[in-house]
Motif scaffolding. Structure first.
Motif, PDB file in Angstrom:
ATOM      1  N   GLU A 316       0.797  -1.637  -0.059  1.00 45.77           N
ATOM      2  CA  GLU A 316      -0.157  -0.137  -0.167  1.00 45.77           C
ATOM      3  C   GLU A 316       0.704   1.333  -0.062  1.00 45.77           C
ATOM      4  O   GLU A 316       1.495   1.577   0.402  1.00 45.77           O
ATOM      5  CB  GLU A 316      -0.607   0.194   1.355  1.00 45.77           C
ATOM      6  CG  GLU A 316      -1.868   1.496   1.730  1.00 45.77           C
ATOM      7  CD  GLU A 316      -2.908   1.050   2.675  1.00 45.77           C
ATOM      8  OE1 GLU A 316      -3.681   1.801   2.487  1.00 45.77           O
ATOM      9  OE2 GLU A 316      -2.650   0.157   3.209  1.00 45.77           O
ATOM     10  N   SER A 326      -3.240   0.646  -3.489  1.00 47.54           N
ATOM     11  CA  SER A 326      -3.625  -0.991  -2.749  1.00 47.54           C
ATOM     12  C   SER A 326      -2.727  -2.182  -3.648  1.00 47.54           C
ATOM     13  O   SER A 326      -4.025  -1.882  -4.494  1.00 47.54           O
ATOM     14  CB  SER A 326      -3.560  -0.832  -0.975  1.00 47.54           C
ATOM     15  OG  SER A 326      -4.705  -1.532  -1.378  1.00 47.54           O
ATOM     16  N   PHE A 327      -2.754  -3.119  -3.505  1.00 48.74           N
ATOM     17  CA  PHE A 327      -2.846  -4.011  -4.944  1.00 48.74           C
ATOM     18  C   PHE A 327      -2.594  -5.494  -3.554  1.00 48.74           C
ATOM     19  O   PHE A 327      -1.528  -5.226  -2.824  1.00 48.74           O
ATOM     20  CB  PHE A 327      -1.325  -4.151  -5.367  1.00 48.74           C
ATOM     21  CG  PHE A 327      -1.302  -5.113  -5.734  1.00 48.74           C
ATOM     22  CD1 PHE A 327      -1.631  -4.993  -7.851  1.00 48.74           C
ATOM     23  CD2 PHE A 327       0.068  -6.558  -6.189  1.00 48.74           C
ATOM     24  CE1 PHE A 327      -2.078  -6.762  -8.245  1.00 48.74           C
ATOM     25  CE2 PHE A 327      -0.292  -7.781  -6.949  1.00 48.74           C
ATOM     26  CZ  PHE A 327      -1.636  -7.670  -8.478  1.00 48.74           C
ATOM     27  N   THR A 328      -3.071  -6.082  -4.066  1.00 53.87           N
ATOM     28  CA  THR A 328      -3.592  -7.663  -3.148  1.00 53.87           C
ATOM     29  C   THR A 328      -3.186  -8.724  -3.628  1.00 53.87           C
ATOM     30  O   THR A 328      -4.009  -8.255  -4.718  1.00 53.87           O
ATOM     31  CB  THR A 328      -4.968  -7.616  -1.907  1.00 53.87           C
ATOM     32  OG1 THR A 328      -4.765  -6.448  -1.203  1.00 53.87           O
ATOM     33  CG2 THR A 328      -4.962  -8.859  -1.465  1.00 53.87           C
ATOM     34  N   SER A 329      -2.413  -9.591  -3.520  1.00 52.06           N
ATOM     35  CA  SER A 329      -2.669 -10.837  -4.758  1.00 52.06           C
ATOM     36  C   SER A 329      -2.721 -12.352  -3.398  1.00 52.06           C
ATOM     37  O   SER A 329      -1.665 -12.159  -2.375  1.00 52.06           O
ATOM     38  CB  SER A 329      -1.180 -10.985  -5.247  1.00 52.06           C
ATOM     39  OG  SER A 329       0.185 -11.161  -4.697  1.00 52.06           O
ATOM     40  N   LEU A 378      -6.056 -11.794  -7.364  1.00 56.96           N
ATOM     41  CA  LEU A 378      -5.135  -9.691  -7.949  1.00 56.96           C
ATOM     42  C   LEU A 378      -6.521  -8.808  -7.685  1.00 56.96           C
ATOM     43  O   LEU A 378      -7.599  -8.994  -8.705  1.00 56.96           O
ATOM     44  CB  LEU A 378      -4.483  -9.829  -9.004  1.00 56.96           C
ATOM     45  CG  LEU A 378      -3.527 -11.244  -9.516  1.00 56.96           C
ATOM     46  CD1 LEU A 378      -2.808 -11.497 -11.173  1.00 56.96           C
ATOM     47  CD2 LEU A 378      -2.537 -11.638  -8.663  1.00 56.96           C
ATOM     48  N   LEU A 380      -6.708  -4.579  -7.323  1.00 57.46           N
ATOM     49  CA  LEU A 380      -6.375  -3.439  -6.901  1.00 57.46           C
ATOM     50  C   LEU A 380      -7.163  -2.318  -6.595  1.00 57.46           C
ATOM     51  O   LEU A 380      -8.428  -2.589  -6.791  1.00 57.46           O
ATOM     52  CB  LEU A 380      -5.822  -2.988  -8.159  1.00 57.46           C
ATOM     53  CG  LEU A 380      -4.765  -1.001  -8.687  1.00 57.46           C
ATOM     54  CD1 LEU A 380      -3.391  -1.177  -7.273  1.00 57.46           C
ATOM     55  CD2 LEU A 380      -4.771  -1.405  -9.949  1.00 57.46           C
ATOM     56  N   SER A 396     -10.809  -6.499  -9.712  1.00 57.32           N
ATOM     57  CA  SER A 396     -10.110  -7.532  -9.010  1.00 57.32           C
ATOM     58  C   SER A 396     -10.005  -8.814 -10.159  1.00 57.32           C
ATOM     59  O   SER A 396     -11.005  -8.163 -10.923  1.00 57.32           O
ATOM     60  CB  SER A 396     -10.590  -8.211  -7.967  1.00 57.32           C
ATOM     61  OG  SER A 396     -11.942  -8.676  -8.522  1.00 57.32           O
TER      62      SER A 396
END
Length: 939
Positions: A316, A326-329, A378, A380, A396
């Motif tokens: 983040e 933020s980017f989450t994987s 994934l 964003l 996503s």
């Protein structure tokens, strides 16, 4: 707990007075209607004139350091504020007199402090919160809910959905009743909405969120916001069961490292997990990483392997104090062996741990019904936060396979060791009379070889080039793209608007793929019952790794938007919310099926649905300690995908005259919030109307025998009942609790029933030449729904020692659990003798009522015990948690269903005469005595 008071002497006096002071009541009565008509600006000016403020600082009791983000609120009111880390709180309100201040933070015990508001400023100084050493109860819950993932046919509870709730009733429902597949209000968990960073996780197929998508990532999915039932949610319109929003942004997680190791005898035997959260850096960046491994060669049920690896990464960046991206994987790869429901005959022969799906192959356990899921996610996100506006947007992408394996057999004996012809009852219930000698031989044979014989299947295949047995996967390959936006706007003091929209598009490839030919050279892709080809345009001989049997795409698109208005006064609050949704489904066949030359290959027509919903609620706080809430909703929704296409594996045909489902619901709640006693009492009523349901099975009915697709339409269900949850603090260390759920969940109307079938093969074997038959109404009104125990009670006791250890227990009683009925047996066709076309002479109403009496499973008691201990060693926080469920090893059924094969009175009557039916109901059995132990270190 320690409190350092930095207030003046007069303020100390007020605090000391505590509960002995009188309440200051604001008169409402007949002025309520006039007050609701005031504008937000007028309301704001009135509040400012009489504003009071409460200040203080909150620290970790063990380390003396800051907690991270925490929330301060006044119970019984809408006054609440989220405070960032390392920040003193200041809470302004126009409330006066005795109030209860509530301070809560993730991973810490919530504190409730009596205060008296009589001066302009009340400074509480420094308040210390203790670490919640019961935190690992959520790990224990995940261990329990993994069991749900084995038996999707048994329905699903909402245990995972409820884990964020602090409500004592919902906590007990999740942690204690959940092991018996109890469902809150009798709802399927598809009625609950689950979001990750605002992105919906509920599937098109059955509306349920797939918790295994983030299984094993407990540390980074703890930050949850839960709205119960019809309550307003900041994030979405929500489902009637509630809304859970999981926030995985690194800035909201406690900085540091957490390492944990667990052992259990439930679904997995061991679990290792490590997580690191960076916290907010001066650079504006923060990040989190987590990984876990869960494993078992065999769980509590025999032959149920478990192999799961989970990974998480998120970063983040705070552009400025108000804006962040933020980017989450995340990836949770899960492979597990499934288990089966069994008849009481098999239970008495082999016990509750028996599972027919596995056998030994070269000395190793091999399960024929594995499920393998690997669907990375994934995401964003962009967030804007200011005093008046919060704006969130996200996109996503999720993709990957969901595979379920099984054995296919072609012109060969059924390999299932519990197949009815291999059991003693087959020789007892024969039409020519009982043969006890053969029944005894069958029993000895089963007891000597109760498991799947893999070697026999390989030997059968080696003798022929064409496979008699194959091991294959039913595969779904998903590609899901989602985009959403959400805004929360504070229009004025106590007035808020929430609005948002979400778009989802899915492409799901459904097919079967050959994984093991078991020694054969190839498999002929022919339907064994009709002799027709499944793939006319493809090769007849299919080899390992090739697609066979069926192959099609599902395209689904959905758009939904909601608008919500909330207005809160000092002692009252209301909200109104509405939503609109549009959904479309389309099947595209990739095989030309010989049984359906028209309608199997190529795209079918688009099936569109438009829906709307409205809900609202009003709450009134009588005096700050007692509150009443009333909610109501009416909404329509499209049928889930599984109930739209009659037989999508073979053709594009949809259910004729499909209707949107309709839901009407209302609940009334009374809350008590005293310093020692907290809880609520709820009454609810819900009506589901115009539901559609599709089932697949082989039946010997009064109109003929065939593999059919049973379609029920105009199906109504009624849910009504009462919930009670109370918790009393006997001392600073001892709490007792009492919980009760009393429900009535029944079918509310007789639905229409139609069966569908293919018309390939000889005319003598066909039910008719049309391919479908209307069987009229199924007489099921007032029969019980198979929604878990409809009554549940619990008494709990917990002791929390000042030296940071605790122990607790709950005695639970669960009752009125019913199995799923056979619908086709409640139609007029059940009375018909297929040989004569006339009613069976013995099919009197008395005999029919007796043979079709709905089966009620036995009521039972469960005792669960939990405990924990924590230590602070230097800067390392160590916690130990242990639980024992079902201490007395009680045997109980969690669910079941009537087998549908015997679909006429004569066949079923003959099968039941001996008292040991071959086609009696099948049941799932709950776990016996199980344990879960977790050791965690944080620094």
């Amino acid at each position: 707990m320690k409190i350092t008071i930095l207030a003046s002497g007069q303020h100390k006096k007020c605090l000391k007075g505590g509960l002995n002071a009188r309440f200051y009541r604001i008169p409402v009565g007949t002025l309520l209607f006039a007050f609701l008509c005031l504008t937000a600006n007028t309301s704001l000016s009135q509040r400012v004139q009489g504003a009071f403020a409460v200040e203080g600082k909150v620290l970790n009791a063990q380390t003396g350091t800051s907690l991270g983000p925490y929330t301060v609120s006044i119970e019984g009111s809408w006054v609440s504020k989220k405070i960032e880390a390392n920040t003193r709180f200041r809470l302004e309100t126009s409330l006066t007199g005795e109030q209860l201040l509530r301070i809560s933070a993730p991973d810490f015990v919530t504190k409730r402090i009596p205060i008296v508001l009589e001066q302009q400023l009340l400074d509480l100084g420094t308040i210390y919160l203790e670490r919640d050493i019961a935190l690992d109860k959520t790990d224990n819950l995940i261990s329990l809910t993994d069991a749900e993932l084995y038996e999707e046919e048994n329905g699903s509870t909402a245990s995972g959905l409820l884990q964020a709730s602090r409500d004592i009733f919902l906590t007990r429902a999740a942690f204690d009743f959940g092991q018996a597949f109890f469902k809150v209000r009798g709802y399927d968990r598809g009625n609950g909405t689950v979001l990750i960073n605002g992105i919906p996780m509920n599937t098109f197929y059955d509306r349920r969120a797939q918790w295994n998508t983030w299984g094993g990532l407990n540390d980074v999915t703890r930050n949850q916001d839960f709205s119960n039932g019809l309550e307003a949610s900041d994030h979405t319109f929500g489902g009637i069961l509630g809304t859970t929003q999981i926030d995985t942004r690194p800035s909201g997680m406690r900085p540091g490292v957490r390492i944990s190791y667990s052992v259990s005898n439930r679904t997995y035997r061991g679990r290792a997990m490590i997580t690191y959260n960076s916290g907010n850096r001066d650079s504006g960046f923060s990040y989190s990483v987590s990984a876990s491994k869960r494993w078992a060669s065999e769980g509590y049920i025999s032959g149920t392997l478990y192999d799961a690896d989970s990974f998480f990464g998120a970063v983040e960046y705070h552009i400025d104090p108000k804006n962040s991206v933020s980017f989450t994987s995340l990836l949770a790869s899960n492979r597990r062996g499934r288990s089966s429901a069994i008849t009481e005959e098999v239970f008495h022969l082999a016990g509750k741990k028996y599972n027919p799906y596995w056998g030994f192959q070269q000395g190793d356990i091999r399960n024929s019904r594995e499920r393998k899921i690997q669907q990375p996610l994934l995401m964003l996100n962009y967030d804007h936060r200011s005093d008046r506006l919060r704006l969130s947007t996200g996109v996503s992408y999720q993709y990957g396979p969901d595979a379920r394996s099984r054995i296919g057999y072609y012109h060969a004996p059924n390999p299932d060791p519990t197949y009815y012809r291999y059991l003693p009852s087959f020789y007892i219930n024969g039409p020519t009379g009982a043969n006890f000698e053969n029944a005894m031989l069958a029993q000895e044979g089963f007891l000597n070889n109760p498991q799947l014989n893999w070697g026999k299947l390989y030997r059968a295949n080696i003798e022929e080039d064409t496979a008699s047995y194959v091991w294959y996967d039913d595969m779904i390959q998903n590609e899901l793209l989602t985009a959403n936006g959400l805004a929360n706007l504070k229009v004025g003091e106590g007035v808020q608007l929430d609005f948002g929209a979400t778009y989802r598009t899915l492409k799901a490839k459904n097919f079967a793929v050959l994984r093991d030919l078991m020694g054969a050279e190839f498999h002929e892709d022919i339907d064994p019952f009709s002799g027709t080809r499944n793939d006319l345009n493809g090769t007849l001989a299919k080899e390992k790794g090739e697609v066979f049997n069926y192959n099609y795409l599902i395209h689904a698109d959905a758009f939904d938007a909601f608008l919500q208005f909330r207005m809160n006064g000092n002692t009252w609050g209301l909200f109104l919310s509405g939503n609109y949704a549009k959904t479309g489904y389309q099947r595209e066949g990739l095989f030309l099926n010989e049984r359906f030359l028209e309608g199997s290959l190529g795209p079918g027509g688009m099936v569109d649905f438009s829906n709307y919903g409205a809900k609202g609620g009003f709450s009134y706080s009588i005096n700050g300690r007692h509150r009443i809430k009333i909610h109501g909703a009416y909404l329509t929704r499209n049928p889930a995908f599984r109930n739209v296409f009659i037989n999508p594996r073979e053709n594009n045909h949809t259910v004729p005259n499909l209707q949107n489902e309709k839901i009407s619901t209302v609940d009334c709640n009374y809350y008590v919030r005293l310093p020692k006693l907290t809880g609520r009492i709820t009454g609810f009523y819900t009506r589901f109307q115009d539901l559609t349901d599709i089932n697949f099975f082989f039946v010997e009915s009064g109109v003929g025998s065939d593999f059919v697709q049973e379609v029920l339409s105009e199906l109504d269900k009624l849910h009504l009942g009462t919930e009670l949850g109370m918790e009393y603090k006997m001392s600073s260390s001892v709490k007792v609790s009492a919980v009760a759920a009393i429900g009535k969940y029944v079918y509310a109307r007789d639905p229409s029933l139609t069966i569908n079938f293919d018309t390939a093969g000889s005319e003598d074997d066909q039910i008719n030449a049309v391919g479908n038959l209307d069987l009229g109404k199924a007489k099921i009104k007032d029969l019980k729904l198979a929604q878990g125990p409809q009554k549940a009670y619990a008494l709990g006791l917990e002791y929390r020692d000042p030296k940071y250890w605790w122990v607790g227990g709950a005695a639970n009683y669960l009752a009125n659990n019913y199995g799923q009925i056979s619908f086709i047996n409640r139609t007029g066709s059940f009375f018909i003798d297929p040989e004569t076309g006339r009613s069976f002479p013995q099919a009197t109403q008395e005999n029919v009522d007796d043979i079709l009496m709905q089966n009620k499973m036995e009521d039972f008691y469960l005792l669960n015990v939990i405990g924990g201990k924590s230590w602070l060693v230097g800067n390392k926080y160590i916690s130990l948690f242990a639980s024992i469920n079902n201490v007395f090893d009680t045997t109980f059924k969690t669910g079941g269903f009537e087998q549908r094969r015997k679909g006429n009175f004569g066949e079923l009557w003959q099968d039941r005469l001996s008292g040991n039916p071959s086609f009696g109901p099948k049941y799932w059995y709950g776990y016996g005595r199980t344990y879960f132990i977790n050791l965690a270190i944080s620094f």
